[in-house]
Write an enzyme that holds these catalytic residues in place. Structure first.
Site, mmCIF file in Angstrom:
data_model
loop_
_atom_site.group_PDB
_atom_site.id
_atom_site.type_symbol
_atom_site.label_atom_id
_atom_site.label_comp_id
_atom_site.label_asym_id
_atom_site.label_seq_id
_atom_site.Cartn_x
_atom_site.Cartn_y
_atom_site.Cartn_z
ATOM 1 N N HIS A 89 0.856 -1.189 0.000
ATOM 2 C CA HIS A 89 0.000 0.000 0.000
ATOM 3 C C HIS A 89 0.892 1.238 0.000
ATOM 4 O O HIS A 89 2.065 1.176 0.408
ATOM 5 C CB HIS A 89 -0.899 -0.001 1.236
ATOM 6 C CG HIS A 89 -1.977 -1.052 1.204
ATOM 7 N ND1 HIS A 89 -3.029 -1.072 2.088
ATOM 8 C CD2 HIS A 89 -2.153 -2.111 0.367
ATOM 9 C CE1 HIS A 89 -3.810 -2.108 1.809
ATOM 10 N NE2 HIS A 89 -3.304 -2.754 0.775
ATOM 11 N N GLU A 93 1.046 3.834 1.878
ATOM 12 C CA GLU A 93 1.594 4.242 3.179
ATOM 13 C C GLU A 93 2.745 3.327 3.603
ATOM 14 O O GLU A 93 3.772 3.796 4.079
ATOM 15 C CB GLU A 93 0.498 4.219 4.248
ATOM 16 C CG GLU A 93 -0.688 5.139 3.980
ATOM 17 C CD GLU A 93 -1.837 4.432 3.267
ATOM 18 O OE1 GLU A 93 -1.590 3.607 2.355
ATOM 19 O OE2 GLU A 93 -2.997 4.703 3.633
ATOM 20 N N CYS A 133 -5.853 2.128 5.692
ATOM 21 C CA CYS A 133 -6.537 0.885 6.043
ATOM 22 C C CYS A 133 -5.974 0.407 7.390
ATOM 23 O O CYS A 133 -4.972 0.936 7.872
ATOM 24 C CB CYS A 133 -6.319 -0.160 4.956
ATOM 25 S SG CYS A 133 -4.672 -0.889 4.977
ATOM 26 N N CYS A 182 -2.190 -0.308 7.314
ATOM 27 C CA CYS A 182 -1.350 0.894 7.244
ATOM 28 C C CYS A 182 -1.431 1.700 8.532
ATOM 29 O O CYS A 182 -0.427 2.263 8.972
ATOM 30 C CB CYS A 182 -1.755 1.741 6.049
ATOM 31 S SG CYS A 182 -1.357 0.937 4.483
HETATM 32 ZN ZN LIG Z 1 -3.277 0.223 3.588
#
Ligand SMILES: [Zn+2]
Length: 155
Positions: free
Chosen positions: A52, A54, A82, A85
């Site tokens: 992801h 991040e 999310c 993250c």
């Molecule tokens: Zn994430």
């Protein structure tokens, strides 16, 4: 750079990512208004479900600053982090989170963030993903070794 400029950079990364075949997410890690690292989502292009924006940005920033502790830095992400993250942001000790789209916006375009947040609020027995405890007595040895170790690096 001010907060809006840093967020605009994260948003620009999210748009570039879509054009390059990645997910529509971008993130910037900054300290005192200066960009330390920036990244976009590369789950599909790297075949890495944890890639992801991040997490990718945290990995780059930590590598660049040569530390696992990003205290003093802030993250600007084009979408609310999310749960994975968010956890990574806590582990990295980032000071503050700025986000633009939120988990409901992400759910509307087919991402699981909101579903996972709702799963976390349930007891383990109620979750879709079944969990089972195995061999905790055997696993405890490593914890005892850690606790007694004089060479450990706390994080
Ligand atoms: Zn994430």
């Amino acid at each position: 750079m001010d907060k809006n400029e840093l967020m605009r950079r994260a948003i620009a990364l999210s748009e570039e990512s879509v054009k390059n075949g990645g997910g529509p997410f971008g993130a910037v890690i900054a300290r005192n208004g200066a960009i330390i690292a920036e990244a976009s989502n590369s789950v599909t292009t790297d075949h890495d479900p944890t890639a992801h924006a991040e997490v990718n940005a945290i990995r780059k920033a930590a590598s660049r600053l040569d530390t696992f502790d990003l205290s003093g830095c802030e993250i600007y992400t084009s979408c609310e982090p999310c749960p994975m993250c968010l956890g990574a942001i806590y582990w990295a000790h980032l000071d503050r989170i700025y986000y633009a789209n939120d988990r409901k916006d992400a759910a509307r375009i087919g991402f699981d963030d909101d579903f996972i947040y709702r799963e976390i609020a349930l007891s383990p027995a109620e979750r879709h993903k079944k969990m089972e405890i195995l061999l905790p007595q055997e696993a405890r040895r490593a914890f005892e070794m850690w606790q007694q170790s004089a060479e450990k690096t706390a994080y």
